[in-house]
Design a protein around this motif. Structure first.
Motif, PDB file in Angstrom:
ATOM      1  N   GLN A  16       1.231  -1.670   0.460  1.00  0.00           N
ATOM      2  CA  GLN A  16       0.109  -0.094   0.138  1.00  0.00           C
ATOM      3  C   GLN A  16       0.747   1.171   0.194  1.00  0.00           C
ATOM      4  O   GLN A  16       0.069   2.292   0.365  1.00  0.00           O
ATOM      5  CB  GLN A  16      -0.428   0.365   1.307  1.00  0.00           C
ATOM      6  N   ASN A  17       2.641   1.316   0.322  1.00  0.00           N
ATOM      7  CA  ASN A  17       3.309   2.076   0.270  1.00  0.00           C
ATOM      8  C   ASN A  17       3.347   3.111  -0.786  1.00  0.00           C
ATOM      9  O   ASN A  17       3.447   2.089  -2.402  1.00  0.00           O
ATOM     10  CB  ASN A  17       4.607   2.298   0.474  1.00  0.00           C
ATOM     11  N   LYS A  18       2.268   3.871  -1.209  1.00  0.00           N
ATOM     12  CA  LYS A  18       2.077   5.322  -2.198  1.00  0.00           C
ATOM     13  C   LYS A  18       3.328   5.451  -2.839  1.00  0.00           C
ATOM     14  O   LYS A  18       4.155   5.356  -4.135  1.00  0.00           O
ATOM     15  CB  LYS A  18       2.079   6.244  -2.529  1.00  0.00           C
ATOM     16  N   ARG A  19       5.234   4.765  -2.165  1.00  0.00           N
ATOM     17  CA  ARG A  19       6.391   4.772  -3.409  1.00  0.00           C
ATOM     18  C   ARG A  19       6.456   4.125  -3.681  1.00  0.00           C
ATOM     19  O   ARG A  19       8.200   4.525  -4.232  1.00  0.00           O
ATOM     20  CB  ARG A  19       7.636   6.054  -1.864  1.00  0.00           C
ATOM     21  N   GLN A  20       6.073   3.106  -3.000  1.00  0.00           N
ATOM     22  CA  GLN A  20       6.514   1.878  -4.010  1.00  0.00           C
ATOM     23  C   GLN A  20       6.383   1.480  -5.313  1.00  0.00           C
ATOM     24  O   GLN A  20       5.046   1.330  -5.424  1.00  0.00           O
ATOM     25  CB  GLN A  20       5.723   0.280  -2.945  1.00  0.00           C
ATOM     26  N   PRO A  21       7.256   0.724  -5.851  1.00  0.00           N
ATOM     27  CA  PRO A  21       6.079   0.783  -7.486  1.00  0.00           C
ATOM     28  C   PRO A  21       5.030  -0.413  -7.542  1.00  0.00           C
ATOM     29  O   PRO A  21       5.273  -1.021  -6.871  1.00  0.00           O
ATOM     30  CB  PRO A  21       7.279  -0.286  -7.966  1.00  0.00           C
ATOM     31  N   ARG A  22       4.168  -0.758  -8.596  1.00  0.00           N
ATOM     32  CA  ARG A  22       2.973  -1.396  -8.466  1.00  0.00           C
ATOM     33  C   ARG A  22       3.813  -2.610  -9.108  1.00  0.00           C
ATOM     34  O   ARG A  22       5.211  -3.296  -9.265  1.00  0.00           O
ATOM     35  CB  ARG A  22       2.155  -0.758  -9.253  1.00  0.00           C
ATOM     36  N   GLY A  23       3.067  -3.589  -8.679  1.00  0.00           N
ATOM     37  CA  GLY A  23       3.498  -4.971  -8.798  1.00  0.00           C
ATOM     38  C   GLY A  23       4.343  -5.614  -7.511  1.00  0.00           C
ATOM     39  O   GLY A  23       3.930  -5.305  -6.895  1.00  0.00           O
ATOM     40  N   PRO A  24       3.773  -7.127  -7.774  1.00  0.00           N
ATOM     41  CA  PRO A  24       3.658  -7.835  -6.638  1.00  0.00           C
ATOM     42  C   PRO A  24       5.284  -7.573  -5.839  1.00  0.00           C
ATOM     43  O   PRO A  24       6.024  -7.846  -4.479  1.00  0.00           O
ATOM     44  CB  PRO A  24       3.365  -9.478  -6.727  1.00  0.00           C
ATOM     45  N   MET A  25       6.350  -8.030  -6.523  1.00  0.00           N
ATOM     46  CA  MET A  25       7.804  -8.118  -6.274  1.00  0.00           C
ATOM     47  C   MET A  25       8.456  -6.804  -5.254  1.00  0.00           C
ATOM     48  O   MET A  25       8.979  -6.888  -4.587  1.00  0.00           O
ATOM     49  CB  MET A  25       8.822  -8.095  -8.045  1.00  0.00           C
ATOM     50  N   PRO A  26       8.353  -5.613  -5.566  1.00  0.00           N
ATOM     51  CA  PRO A  26       8.929  -4.823  -5.102  1.00  0.00           C
ATOM     52  C   PRO A  26       8.486  -4.936  -3.676  1.00  0.00           C
ATOM     53  O   PRO A  26       9.411  -4.770  -2.829  1.00  0.00           O
ATOM     54  CB  PRO A  26       8.610  -3.404  -5.875  1.00  0.00           C
ATOM     55  N   ALA A  27       6.822  -4.834  -3.450  1.00  0.00           N
ATOM     56  CA  ALA A  27       6.675  -5.023  -1.753  1.00  0.00           C
ATOM     57  C   ALA A  27       7.141  -5.795  -1.292  1.00  0.00           C
ATOM     58  O   ALA A  27       8.028  -6.288  -0.113  1.00  0.00           O
ATOM     59  CB  ALA A  27       5.173  -4.894  -2.166  1.00  0.00           C
ATOM     60  N   VAL A  28       7.289  -6.997  -2.086  1.00  0.00           N
ATOM     61  CA  VAL A  28       7.876  -8.697  -1.352  1.00  0.00           C
ATOM     62  C   VAL A  28       9.388  -8.965  -1.412  1.00  0.00           C
ATOM     63  O   VAL A  28      10.249  -8.812  -0.323  1.00  0.00           O
ATOM     64  CB  VAL A  28       7.580  -9.194  -2.301  1.00  0.00           C
ATOM     65  N   SER A  29      10.271  -7.955  -2.031  1.00  0.00           N
ATOM     66  CA  SER A  29      11.749  -7.208  -2.167  1.00  0.00           C
ATOM     67  C   SER A  29      11.935  -6.775  -0.575  1.00  0.00           C
ATOM     68  O   SER A  29      13.151  -7.100   0.019  1.00  0.00           O
ATOM     69  CB  SER A  29      12.545  -7.462  -3.227  1.00  0.00           C
ATOM     70  N   ALA A  55      10.230   6.344  17.334  1.00  0.00           N
ATOM     71  CA  ALA A  55       9.905   6.182  15.942  1.00  0.00           C
ATOM     72  C   ALA A  55       9.272   6.924  14.614  1.00  0.00           C
ATOM     73  O   ALA A  55       8.361   6.361  13.653  1.00  0.00           O
ATOM     74  CB  ALA A  55       8.595   6.723  16.767  1.00  0.00           C
ATOM     75  N   ALA A  56       9.829   7.820  13.923  1.00  0.00           N
ATOM     76  CA  ALA A  56      10.079   7.979  13.153  1.00  0.00           C
ATOM     77  C   ALA A  56      10.892   7.111  12.002  1.00  0.00           C
ATOM     78  O   ALA A  56       9.924   6.916  11.219  1.00  0.00           O
ATOM     79  CB  ALA A  56      11.116   9.678  12.757  1.00  0.00           C
ATOM     80  N   GLU A  57      11.265   6.420  12.202  1.00  0.00           N
ATOM     81  CA  GLU A  57      12.817   5.481  11.777  1.00  0.00           C
ATOM     82  C   GLU A  57      11.580   4.129  11.308  1.00  0.00           C
ATOM     83  O   GLU A  57      11.367   3.563   9.942  1.00  0.00           O
ATOM     84  CB  GLU A  57      13.936   5.026  11.750  1.00  0.00           C
ATOM     85  N   ALA A  58      10.615   4.098  12.621  1.00  0.00           N
ATOM     86  CA  ALA A  58      10.134   3.181  12.555  1.00  0.00           C
ATOM     87  C   ALA A  58       8.529   3.803  11.017  1.00  0.00           C
ATOM     88  O   ALA A  58       8.064   2.634  10.668  1.00  0.00           O
ATOM     89  CB  ALA A  58       9.051   2.831  13.876  1.00  0.00           C
ATOM     90  N   LYS A  59       7.965   4.792  11.302  1.00  0.00           N
ATOM     91  CA  LYS A  59       7.725   5.007   9.846  1.00  0.00           C
ATOM     92  C   LYS A  59       7.512   4.768   8.265  1.00  0.00           C
ATOM     93  O   LYS A  59       7.522   4.498   7.440  1.00  0.00           O
ATOM     94  CB  LYS A  59       6.937   6.586  10.025  1.00  0.00           C
ATOM     95  N   GLU A  60       9.403   5.407   8.023  1.00  0.00           N
ATOM     96  CA  GLU A  60       9.815   4.687   6.933  1.00  0.00           C
ATOM     97  C   GLU A  60       9.997   3.168   6.537  1.00  0.00           C
ATOM     98  O   GLU A  60      10.099   3.126   5.646  1.00  0.00           O
ATOM     99  CB  GLU A  60      11.263   5.326   7.228  1.00  0.00           C
TER     100      GLU A  60
END
Length: 776
Positions: A615-628, A643-648
């Motif tokens: 769901q991260n809007k900064r990630q490219p679409r498709g299954p592999m970017p999130a998995v990686s 906590a700030a880094e935990a958000k990142e």
């Protein structure tokens, strides 16, 4: 709350303290102007301030909570940019401790600041009355002392000194800002030399050094007696001096002897030690130098810890004395000062005079005993304040021993008689005042402590590892109570009982505790026991029980808010991932660290992280970017350092909120939970389209490459292979749907395979024995 607000801050002085203060202001999300002198050499007139920011970005422990905070720091110099002070609502002066230089700066500030802008000094040695001498009435109204402790991000104490001319509204504005926005605990101090913490702390350190030398103790013996058994930092006195710097000792001594009255007890014990002078002269200024009382020295192929010999001034191999035993070793202060031989003699020689001195400066340095205890707990990391220590020893016993040794008995110690300085009355904590009466300990608005609730109530439910508390307004609090707040079957059982109870009788649930750490994760000791007797069914029961409990929280028909502080690792992180929302203390260190002990997250951490990163809007679409990305975070056991880094990193959502002041965390979490009650609906169950074996193979190629380069061990490869299998959905392909329950089943199967691997078992055992990961 103050009427005026602080929207921009100027810090003048980019040394260690000034730069650290600027960083903490930026951590709070507030723009800050950092100014320093123009360097004598070079073309960059802002080089000093710019260099300070660059250095902080590389420093560990990090002054900035995240790199984004550094962007809020604007740098400049005093000659070219002092007029920008007009944009600021608070100016913090943190320059050299010389009265003439400070006064010269104040004269310049008076010409450029806007009316009502607070001006404060970070001084720890110069009285406020001297600082403002010669300044206008308007300047004096807006002036105060704000004494931060180093490092400013991590030390919670700030001493606030207001002068007779200081405007109450201005002081309240600064006090409110440092409390709510900077996360500090403000303690009001009087305008007396050394204020509170440094005055007592310097006396304590000097007395401890004197007694060790006079009684012929070694550095290690003194630190063993005067460290953990006393409830002060585990470094002990000499380790602490190494940490803060040996070269600071003569400076503090000179400062106090020149400003304290001639009859002050500190004047009688202040002395120089030839061994300290020798160490400083040779560059042994503590950890920031070549070492101090302790050093690491290469002997052959290994580094050897060495300690200095007081008589010769030469270094020798450090020893572990092992001389403090029994109740004294476990924090029984009365047993410690009564112990036979060198243990009791040294403990009394340090504690007796120090506690007497601390009691003698009330109300001279601060109005009540609360200020003394708060200052020493938060400024010097004592487990208990001096008056709390006196209660543990017994005021009458302390008074008798002081009198017998010819040490002055302070008036307040006489006045308390056979009583205690703290007591509980009608569910309220009370303290003994200088007027001889007891007074309720008052909490600031917006401060809610579970410890206060416990004094006046019983748990709604409780077992050996967790408890449920009613914190008011229809909200229950789930508290972990085991060692390091570790999680086990008992915690999961209580969660199972809590869900229907809250659904039936309450509105919401907050997951919170007041331990040093939120949770270190699953109870590895119990898990290792089960592994050693091959009780595989019990291990699987623990994994399945955790998954079921966390799912019950996630899909409960009421809001669940996590409120972590300190470490939230492994299963402690996973429970937060299943909460509807998180109200995190700024100093929360969150991560899925299971791979470090040869395992994988088994309580839903994999699917929860995967759901967040897709769901991260900064990630490219498709299954592999999130998995990686999730594979990278979990396989390397990455822990967010704030906590700030935990958000990142995705451990916290963008909408999760941060509380800067630890004491305000439970209140904020409760308010968040109540705000979610109306119209609440449980989240929908996620479904995934994952790449399957081809995706797992791609991830494994990367791991194999690291293995060939020597950056990953053979067992890292094994663990990573199991993790890749889970995150890519097992035997599936991108056209098929993988449910949350299927992901959990993959987690369980992989977890069980790894627990049966002797190399994983060795990692678990090594972590329990040493606290460090095994690289096998």
């Amino acid at each position: 709350m103050a009427d005026k607000q602080i929207n921009k801050v100027c810090v003048i002085g980019a040394g260690t303290m000034g730069a650290g203060i600027a960083a903490q202001v930026a951590n709070a999300g507030v723009p800050v102007l950092l100014l320093d002198i123009v360097p004598k050499d070079g073309d960059n007139r802002n080089a000093v301030a710019e260099g300070a920011v660059a250095k902080m970005l590389k420093t560990q422990p990090a002054p900035f909570m995240g790199k984004r905070a550094a962007k809020l720091v604007e740098t400049g110099n005093i000659e070219d940019h002092l007029d920008k002070v007009a944009e600021c609502d608070w100016v913090v002066e943190a320059i050299i401790e010389r009265l003439d230089i400070k006064q010269d700066l104040y004269a310049k500030l008076e010409k450029v600041r806007k009316e009502g802008t607070a001006v404060s000094s970070n001084t720890s040695t110069i009285p406020l009355a001297q600082l403002t001498d010669g300044r206008s009435d308007a300047f004096k109204r807006d002036f105060l002392v704000t004494h931060f402790f180093n490092p400013p991000r991590y030390m919670r104490l700030i001493e606030i000194v207001a002068g007779p001319h200081s405007d109450a509204g201005t002081v309240d504005m600064v006090r409110d800002f440092v409390d709510r926005r900077l996360g500090k605990t403000p303690v009001d101090a009087e305008d007396s030399p050394g204020f509170i913490a440094n005055r007592i702390g310097t006396f304590w350190l000097q007395q401890a050094v004197n007694a060790a030398v006079d009684q012929g103790l070694t550095v290690e013996e003194a630190d063993e007696i005067g460290g953990r058994p006393m409830g002060v930092p585990k470094t002990g006195v000499f380790g602490l001096i190494d940490l803060v710097g040996l070269d600071l000792m003569p400076y503090l001594q000179q400062s106090l002897t020149s400003t304290l009255p001639k009859d002050d007890p500190y004047q009688k014990i202040a002395r120089s030690e030839p061994v300290i002078e020798k160490l400083i002269k040779e560059g042994y200024t503590g950890r920031k130098g070549k070492g101090g009382f302790y050093r690491l020295n290469r002997v052959g192929d290994k580094k050897e810890k060495q300690a200095v010999d007081f008589k010769s001034g030469e270094f020798r191999a450090a020893a572990r004395p092992g001389i403090v035993r029994g109740p004294a070793a476990k924090g029984d202060l009365k047993a410690l000062i009564s112990a036979d031989g060198k243990v009791g003699d040294y403990a009394w020689a340090v504690l007796g005079p120090t506690l007497s001195y601390a009691a003698s400066i009330v109300p001279e340095a601060t109005a009540t005993i609360l200020g003394v205890d708060e200052a020493m707990r938060l400024g010097y990391n004592w487990k208990f304040g001096p008056f709390e220590m006196i209660d543990k020893i017994g005021a009458a016993h302390l008074r008798e021993r002081l009198a017998a040794d010819g040490i002055a008995v302070p008036a307040i110690l006489e006045k308390v008689g056979d009583g205690t300085f703290y007591r509980e009355q009608d569910g309220k904590r009370q303290y003994f005042g200088t007027d001889g009466e007891y007074h309720d300990v008052q909490r600031a608005e917006g401060v809610l402590l579970l410890s206060d609730i416990k004094r006046d109530s019983e748990p709604v439910l409780k077992n050996g590892s967790a408890a449920l508390w009613d914190i008011g307004d229809g909200v229950l609090c789930l508290e972990f109570t085991g060692k390091m707040n570790a999680l086990d079957n008992e915690v999961m059982k209580l969660i199972g009982k809590a869900v229907p109870l809250v659904q039936k009788e309450y509105k919401a649930l907050v997951v919170y505790n007041e331990g040093s750490n939120f949770s270190a994760g699953a109870n590895l000791g119990l898990a290792l026991f089960a592994l050693n007797i091959a009780a595989w069914s019990e291990v699987e029961k623990l994994v399945k029980g955790g998954q079921d409990a966390y799912k019950a929280l996630k899909y409960a028909p009421f809001p669940v808010v996590g409120a972590p502080s300190g470490m939230a690792l492994g299963g402690g992180c996973e429970i937060l991932l299943h909460c509807d929302s998180v109200q995190a203390h700024a100093e929360s260190y969150i991560g899925l660290v299971e791979c470090g002990v040869g395992l994988i997250p088994g309580w839903g951490g994999c699917s929860e992280m995967l759901d967040r990163w897709r769901q991260n809007k900064r990630q490219p679409r498709g299954p592999m970017p999130a998995v990686s990305k999730v594979f990278e975070i979990i396989s390397t056991a990455t822990v967010a350092k704030s906590a700030a880094e935990a958000k990142e990193l995705g451990f916290l959502r963008p909408a999760d909120e941060v509380t800067m002041n630890r004491d305000r965390l439970l209140f904020d979490a409760k308010q968040k939970a109540l705000a979610m009650v109306d119209g609440y609906t449980a989240p929908e169950k996620p479904e995934f389209n994952l790449p399957g074996p081809s995706g797992a193979a791609a991830l494994q190629l990367a791991v194999d490459s690291f293995h060939k380069q020597g950056k990953a061990t053979s067992h890292d490869v094994t663990v990573s292979k199991e993790l890749a299998w889970i995150l890519t959905g097992g035997d599936t392909d991108v056209t098929e749907t993988v449910t949350e329950d299927q992901m959990l089943k993959l987690e369980r199967a992989a977890f069980m395979r790894l627990t049966k691997d002797p190399k994983s078992q060795a990692r678990v055992e090594h972590m329990l024995e040493t606290g460090k990961p095994l690289r096998n």
